[in-house]
Design a protein around this motif. Sequence first.
Motif: not given
Length: 398
Positions: A123-137
């Motif tokens: 989950l941490f890795r997926l959130l990191r990808v999402a943050v880099n894409a501008g989704v979540f922060r």
Amino acid sequence: MARGGRLIAVGVSGLLVGLALNQAFVPQYESGILNGWVHVEPLAVLPAWFLATVGPIIIHASRRMSTWFLPSFVKLSDLSIFNIWTGHVILALNHHGIADHLAGGPKSATDLARATGTDSQLLFRLLRVAVNAGVFRVSKGASDDESPLFANNALSDLMRTDHPGALHYGLQTTGIDSVASWQHLAASLRSGTVPFQAAYGQSLWEHLAAHPDQDVTFTRAMAVSEGGPALSIASQLDCSEFGTLVDVGGASGSLLADLLERHPHLHGILFDLPQVCERSKEAWAAHKAHLLNRTRITGGSFMEADSIPAVQTDRPAYLLRFILHDWETSSALAILKNVRQAILTSRHPQEATLIIVDQVLRDDFRDAGHTSNTLRNCEAVISEAEEQETLQRICRHH
């Protein structure tokens, strides 16, 4: 040298203006390029009709400008690889309701995993990808020696189920009809079969009818997606000359409700599949009860003769909004013939009006690359329709 400097300055300025304009049409958007830390404030709130017409054009132009300085291999990799990966990450996070769990404030991946029953490291890795894409922060409150805290931003807020413009159900629907279907695309390119049919052995509509839970999600997604376009159409559609409007395939009836609010003399008939109408009756009773004295909600199928209701009052109008593009030519013609039959059996057929609202793709590719047209093309590839230009063919040959 001076000219070169000016060109660079103009190019950079154009890139920044493009990004700024892009943000103007996606409220509270936080740029992935800036890693979610720097906010580009949107311009003043603009009318719905402007957003629906001019907005997509400017967004498309700004995206083109923002990629001028990228090498070709980066552009192609972004289109063919990174977008696919990022899309699957967002779908997975949406499926587990991460945005809903962050509605109350920032949380660590460990806390989110505990709340959602997921693996904390993945989950941490997926959130990191999402943050880099501008989704979540990443919350600014997290220090270097602490576990990062994740929080919603404007994009992930759209994944919350309680957001008025929620994309949660739309993303869930994408999981229903796209992921498995796209895996059959290469084989379908040889066989000519519809990818969804190849994946599931039935059409999308048959699949939804056989899976009520997915049908509910699909209907909710359609209700949300109606919001912006419905406001734009309602503001431009003059119903002053109509007595009763039949919204054929009207789903939740958000457009019909808006038209009834704007035109107190107007009566409405919401027509869709029986199971959709049952849910719509409950929603109208809860949120639009004051309009029920002017509204009839009736179930049926526009693919069946004599199913579409005839109007027994004067000045009837029949509305087909974003219906025909979902069907190949013979089915689209069948729908139109059934509407014609309903008009002919109405009390005043000579006073009837047929309104078709849809998107027609051009044969000359002038609209190629436009975001909304790319979306429509993708829908045509994966779903029941032979081609999105069905309406254009009908107008040309019939």
